[in-house]
Design a protein around this motif. Structure first.
Motif, PDB file in Angstrom:
ATOM      1  N   ALA A 224      33.251  -1.515   9.282  1.00 59.23           N
ATOM      2  CA  ALA A 224      32.041  -0.902   8.746  1.00 59.23           C
ATOM      3  C   ALA A 224      30.851  -1.824   8.959  1.00 59.23           C
ATOM      4  O   ALA A 224      30.990  -3.056   9.005  1.00 59.23           O
ATOM      5  CB  ALA A 224      32.201  -0.594   7.257  1.00 59.23           C
ATOM      6  N   TYR A 225      29.669  -1.213   9.089  1.00 56.45           N
ATOM      7  CA  TYR A 225      28.431  -1.966   9.215  1.00 56.45           C
ATOM      8  C   TYR A 225      27.399  -1.337   8.290  1.00 56.45           C
ATOM      9  O   TYR A 225      27.206  -0.115   8.290  1.00 56.45           O
ATOM     10  CB  TYR A 225      27.919  -1.944  10.653  1.00 56.45           C
ATOM     11  N   SER A 226      26.735  -2.182   7.468  1.00 56.99           N
ATOM     12  CA  SER A 226      25.725  -1.712   6.517  1.00 56.99           C
ATOM     13  C   SER A 226      24.396  -2.389   6.776  1.00 56.99           C
ATOM     14  O   SER A 226      24.347  -3.595   7.043  1.00 56.99           O
ATOM     15  CB  SER A 226      26.168  -1.995   5.075  1.00 56.99           C
ATOM     16  N   LEU A 227      23.320  -1.624   6.657  1.00 60.12           N
ATOM     17  CA  LEU A 227      21.962  -2.124   6.822  1.00 60.12           C
ATOM     18  C   LEU A 227      21.187  -1.847   5.534  1.00 60.12           C
ATOM     19  O   LEU A 227      21.162  -0.715   5.047  1.00 60.12           O
ATOM     20  CB  LEU A 227      21.287  -1.451   8.019  1.00 60.12           C
ATOM     21  N   PHE A 228      20.545  -2.895   4.982  1.00 60.59           N
ATOM     22  CA  PHE A 228      19.901  -2.817   3.674  1.00 60.59           C
ATOM     23  C   PHE A 228      18.379  -2.804   3.820  1.00 60.59           C
ATOM     24  O   PHE A 228      17.814  -3.646   4.535  1.00 60.59           O
ATOM     25  CB  PHE A 228      20.286  -4.021   2.812  1.00 60.59           C
ATOM     26  N   TYR A 229      17.729  -1.889   3.083  1.00 57.32           N
ATOM     27  CA  TYR A 229      16.264  -1.830   3.023  1.00 57.32           C
ATOM     28  C   TYR A 229      15.831  -2.162   1.603  1.00 57.32           C
ATOM     29  O   TYR A 229      16.162  -1.442   0.653  1.00 57.32           O
ATOM     30  CB  TYR A 229      15.757  -0.443   3.428  1.00 57.32           C
ATOM     31  N   ASN A 230      15.101  -3.274   1.443  1.00 55.80           N
ATOM     32  CA  ASN A 230      14.663  -3.735   0.128  1.00 55.80           C
ATOM     33  C   ASN A 230      13.293  -3.177  -0.228  1.00 55.80           C
ATOM     34  O   ASN A 230      12.413  -3.075   0.639  1.00 55.80           O
ATOM     35  CB  ASN A 230      14.590  -5.264   0.091  1.00 55.80           C
ATOM     36  N   ILE A 231      13.104  -2.887  -1.519  1.00 59.32           N
ATOM     37  CA  ILE A 231      11.817  -2.413  -2.027  1.00 59.32           C
ATOM     38  C   ILE A 231      11.532  -3.140  -3.344  1.00 59.32           C
ATOM     39  O   ILE A 231      12.373  -3.151  -4.243  1.00 59.32           O
ATOM     40  CB  ILE A 231      11.812  -0.896  -2.264  1.00 59.32           C
ATOM     41  N   GLY A 232      10.356  -3.732  -3.461  1.00 54.67           N
ATOM     42  CA  GLY A 232       9.939  -4.334  -4.724  1.00 54.67           C
ATOM     43  C   GLY A 232      10.527  -5.713  -4.964  1.00 54.67           C
ATOM     44  O   GLY A 232      10.907  -6.430  -4.048  1.00 54.67           O
ATOM     45  N   GLY A 233      10.576  -6.082  -6.247  1.00 54.56           N
ATOM     46  CA  GLY A 233      10.991  -7.425  -6.619  1.00 54.56           C
ATOM     47  C   GLY A 233       9.781  -8.316  -6.863  1.00 54.56           C
ATOM     48  O   GLY A 233       8.635  -7.859  -6.901  1.00 54.56           O
ATOM     49  N   ASN A 234      10.026  -9.599  -7.025  1.00 56.41           N
ATOM     50  CA  ASN A 234       8.923 -10.533  -7.216  1.00 56.41           C
ATOM     51  C   ASN A 234       8.142 -10.706  -5.917  1.00 56.41           C
ATOM     52  O   ASN A 234       8.736 -10.836  -4.848  1.00 56.41           O
ATOM     53  CB  ASN A 234       9.439 -11.893  -7.684  1.00 56.41           C
ATOM     54  N   PRO A 235       6.804 -10.734  -5.992  1.00 54.53           N
ATOM     55  CA  PRO A 235       6.004 -10.906  -4.768  1.00 54.53           C
ATOM     56  C   PRO A 235       6.116 -12.310  -4.194  1.00 54.53           C
ATOM     57  O   PRO A 235       6.457 -13.268  -4.880  1.00 54.53           O
ATOM     58  CB  PRO A 235       4.573 -10.609  -5.246  1.00 54.53           C
ATOM     59  N   VAL A 236       5.822 -12.404  -2.901  1.00 56.09           N
ATOM     60  CA  VAL A 236       5.849 -13.669  -2.168  1.00 56.09           C
ATOM     61  C   VAL A 236       4.425 -13.989  -1.715  1.00 56.09           C
ATOM     62  O   VAL A 236       3.680 -13.092  -1.304  1.00 56.09           O
ATOM     63  CB  VAL A 236       6.792 -13.580  -0.951  1.00 56.09           C
ATOM     64  N   ARG A 237       4.049 -15.269  -1.774  1.00 55.91           N
ATOM     65  CA  ARG A 237       2.734 -15.703  -1.286  1.00 55.91           C
ATOM     66  C   ARG A 237       2.818 -15.983   0.211  1.00 55.91           C
ATOM     67  O   ARG A 237       3.695 -16.712   0.663  1.00 55.91           O
ATOM     68  CB  ARG A 237       2.271 -16.956  -2.024  1.00 55.91           C
ATOM     69  N   TYR A 238       1.874 -15.421   0.956  1.00 56.87           N
ATOM     70  CA  TYR A 238       1.820 -15.616   2.401  1.00 56.87           C
ATOM     71  C   TYR A 238       0.542 -16.377   2.761  1.00 56.87           C
ATOM     72  O   TYR A 238      -0.542 -16.071   2.253  1.00 56.87           O
ATOM     73  CB  TYR A 238       1.847 -14.267   3.123  1.00 56.87           C
ATOM     74  N   TYR A 239       0.691 -17.371   3.652  1.00 58.05           N
ATOM     75  CA  TYR A 239      -0.410 -18.240   4.036  1.00 58.05           C
ATOM     76  C   TYR A 239      -0.649 -18.169   5.536  1.00 58.05           C
ATOM     77  O   TYR A 239       0.270 -17.880   6.317  1.00 58.05           O
ATOM     78  CB  TYR A 239      -0.107 -19.691   3.642  1.00 58.05           C
ATOM     79  N   ASP A 240      -1.899 -18.475   5.939  1.00 54.17           N
ATOM     80  CA  ASP A 240      -2.199 -18.544   7.365  1.00 54.17           C
ATOM     81  C   ASP A 240      -1.965 -19.955   7.882  1.00 54.17           C
ATOM     82  O   ASP A 240      -1.461 -20.833   7.159  1.00 54.17           O
ATOM     83  CB  ASP A 240      -3.626 -18.064   7.640  1.00 54.17           C
ATOM     84  N   GLU A 241      -2.346 -20.212   9.133  1.00 61.20           N
ATOM     85  CA  GLU A 241      -2.111 -21.510   9.757  1.00 61.20           C
ATOM     86  C   GLU A 241      -2.888 -22.630   9.085  1.00 61.20           C
ATOM     87  O   GLU A 241      -2.543 -23.806   9.209  1.00 61.20           O
ATOM     88  CB  GLU A 241      -2.472 -21.443  11.243  1.00 61.20           C
ATOM     89  N   ASN A 242      -3.959 -22.266   8.361  1.00 56.54           N
ATOM     90  CA  ASN A 242      -4.779 -23.262   7.679  1.00 56.54           C
ATOM     91  C   ASN A 242      -4.402 -23.414   6.213  1.00 56.54           C
ATOM     92  O   ASN A 242      -5.181 -23.948   5.419  1.00 56.54           O
ATOM     93  CB  ASN A 242      -6.257 -22.886   7.800  1.00 56.54           C
ATOM     94  N   ALA A 243      -3.220 -22.928   5.841  1.00 60.25           N
ATOM     95  CA  ALA A 243      -2.710 -23.006   4.470  1.00 60.25           C
ATOM     96  C   ALA A 243      -3.583 -22.247   3.481  1.00 60.25           C
ATOM     97  O   ALA A 243      -3.665 -22.609   2.297  1.00 60.25           O
ATOM     98  CB  ALA A 243      -2.557 -24.465   4.043  1.00 60.25           C
ATOM     99  N   GLN A 244      -4.249 -21.204   3.972  1.00 62.33           N
ATOM    100  CA  GLN A 244      -5.060 -20.354   3.108  1.00 62.33           C
ATOM    101  C   GLN A 244      -4.256 -19.109   2.724  1.00 62.33           C
ATOM    102  O   GLN A 244      -3.626 -18.482   3.572  1.00 62.33           O
ATOM    103  CB  GLN A 244      -6.352 -19.925   3.830  1.00 62.33           C
ATOM    104  N   LEU A 245      -4.288 -18.789   1.441  1.00 61.24           N
ATOM    105  CA  LEU A 245      -3.547 -17.617   0.961  1.00 61.24           C
ATOM    106  C   LEU A 245      -4.155 -16.347   1.533  1.00 61.24           C
ATOM    107  O   LEU A 245      -5.357 -16.101   1.378  1.00 61.24           O
ATOM    108  CB  LEU A 245      -3.582 -17.581  -0.561  1.00 61.24           C
ATOM    109  N   ILE A 246      -3.325 -15.535   2.200  1.00 60.94           N
ATOM    110  CA  ILE A 246      -3.817 -14.291   2.798  1.00 60.94           C
ATOM    111  C   ILE A 246      -3.258 -13.041   2.121  1.00 60.94           C
ATOM    112  O   ILE A 246      -3.833 -11.961   2.243  1.00 60.94           O
ATOM    113  CB  ILE A 246      -3.509 -14.235   4.303  1.00 60.94           C
ATOM    114  N   ALA A 247      -2.122 -13.173   1.411  1.00 61.73           N
ATOM    115  CA  ALA A 247      -1.546 -12.002   0.749  1.00 61.73           C
ATOM    116  C   ALA A 247      -0.514 -12.452  -0.274  1.00 61.73           C
ATOM    117  O   ALA A 247       0.055 -13.546  -0.179  1.00 61.73           O
ATOM    118  CB  ALA A 247      -0.901 -11.059   1.760  1.00 61.73           C
ATOM    119  N   ARG A 248      -0.301 -11.595  -1.249  1.00 61.36           N
ATOM    120  CA  ARG A 248       0.749 -11.793  -2.242  1.00 61.36           C
ATOM    121  C   ARG A 248       1.431 -10.441  -2.414  1.00 61.36           C
ATOM    122  O   ARG A 248       0.958  -9.585  -3.147  1.00 61.36           O
ATOM    123  CB  ARG A 248       0.157 -12.294  -3.565  1.00 61.36           C
TER     124      ARG A 248
END
Length: 263
Positions: free
Chosen positions: A160-184
Motif C-alpha cells: 500500500a502507498y498513502s499520500l497525506f495532505y496537511n491543513i492548519g496547525g501552528n503557523p511557521v515563520r518564513y524569511y527571505d535571504e536577508n532574514a526578513q520575515l515575509i510570511a507567517r
C-alpha cells in the motif's frame, strides 16, 4: 505450491530491497509498533473494532514513544464500496498531552485480475487543538492485495502507498535571504507518504497475525515557499517543522469474536 512460493519470494525480496534503499541514510530512525485488535460484527453489514498500539524507538534503547487507542465502525455498502468512521486517542509517552483524532474513510475495491484486488480510499481527519503539526488531514491510499489467501500459512500479502495532505496547525515563520520575515502561515499541502508491505496470516478462525514494514517519508511536494516544512529560521537559528522520516517494523494480533456467537 510453486506459484505460491514464487509470489512470497518476490514480495519478500521487494520488501528487503525497499528496506535497503530507504535505510541507506544512517540518520533514519527505526521504530517498532506492536498492536492488538478486537473485532466483531454488529449486523451483517456493520462491524466494530477496538485496537491499541504501542510504539518504540529501536535506535534509542527501545524507548516508548507513544501509545494509541482506536474505536472504529465499518459498514459494507456493497461488494465494492465500504465506509469507516472512528476516533483515535494518541498519547505521547513523555507528556500527558493526549491528542484526539476523529476520522471518516470511504474505499472502493475493484478486481484487477483473477488473483488481485485493487483498493483506493480517501480518509478525512479532524484533530484536537493540541495537535500542532496540522488540524485536518486528507489521506489518499492505494492498495494491492490478493483476492484469496495463499495455502502457505493461510497468508494474505499486500502492498500500500498513502499520500497525506496537511491543513492548519501552528503557523511557521518564513524569511527571505536577508532574514526578513515575509510570511507567517500554516504549512498546508502534501508533506508525507507511507509505503507499507504487510503479511497477514489467519492462524485460526479467532486469530490473525500481521507482520509489516512501513516507511514514512516527509517532503515538500508542489509546495510554494511560504507553505513548506523543514525551513530554516535565521532568527532562532534552527529548523522549523523538521521532516520526520523513519522505518517501522510492526506486529499486530487481531482477535475476531464472531465465531463465538455462530453455531
Amino acid at each position: 505450491m510453486n506459484t505460491t512460493c514464487f509470489m512470497i519470494r518476490k514480495l519478500t525480496l521487494f520488501t528487503l530491497l525497499c528496506i535497503f534503499i530507504t535505510d541507506s541514510n544512517a540518520q533514519t530512525e527505526w521504530l517498532n509498533w506492536n498492536g492488538i485488535t478486537l473485532s466483531g460484527s454488529i449486523t451483517e453489514k456493520l462491524s466494530a473494532r477496538i485496537s491499541h498500539t504501542r510504539a518504540y524507538s529501536i535506535n534509542n534503547k527501545y524507548e516508548n514513544i507513544f501509545n494509541q487507542s482506536q474505536f472504529q465502525i465499518s459498514c459494507e455498502l456493497s461488494k465494492k464500496w465500504d465506509v469507516q468512521a472512528g476516533v483515535q486517542l494518541i498519547s505521547p509517552a513523555d507528556t500527558n498531552n493526549t491528542r484526539t483524532r476523529i476520522f471518516a474513510r470511504v474505499a472502493y475495491t475493484s478486481r484487477v485480475s483473477k488473483k488481485m484486488n485493487w483498493t483506493n480510499s480517501i480518509r478525512a481527519e479532524i484533530n484536537s487543538k493540541n495537535e500542532n503539526r496540522f488540524r485536518q488531514r486528507i489521506i489518499f491510499t492505494t492498495r494491492l492485495g490478493l483476492r484469496k489467501r495463499l495455502d502457505f500459512l493461510n497468508l494474505s500479502p499486500s502492498v500500500a502507498y498513502s499520500l497525506f495532505y496537511n491543513i492548519g496547525g501552528n503557523p511557521v515563520r518564513y524569511y527571505d535571504e536577508n532574514a526578513q520575515l515575509i510570511a507567517r502561515r500554516t504549512p498546508d499541502g502534501f508533506h508525507r507518504s507511507r509505503f507499507t508491505v504487510n503479511f497477514n496470516s489467519k492462524i485460526t478462525k479467532y486469530l490473525s497475525l500481521s507482520l509489516y514494514y512501513m516507511r514514512q517519508q516527509e517532503f515538500n511536494f508542489l509546495s510554494p515557499d511560504t507553505r513548506k516544512m523543514n525551513v530554516y529560521d535565521p532568527v532562532r537559528n534552527r529548523i522549523l517543522r523538521p521532516f520526520n522520516n523513519y522505518n517501522t517494523a510492526g506486529f499486530t494480533a487481531q482477535f475476531n469474536i464472531d465465531p463465538l456467537f455462530k453455531k
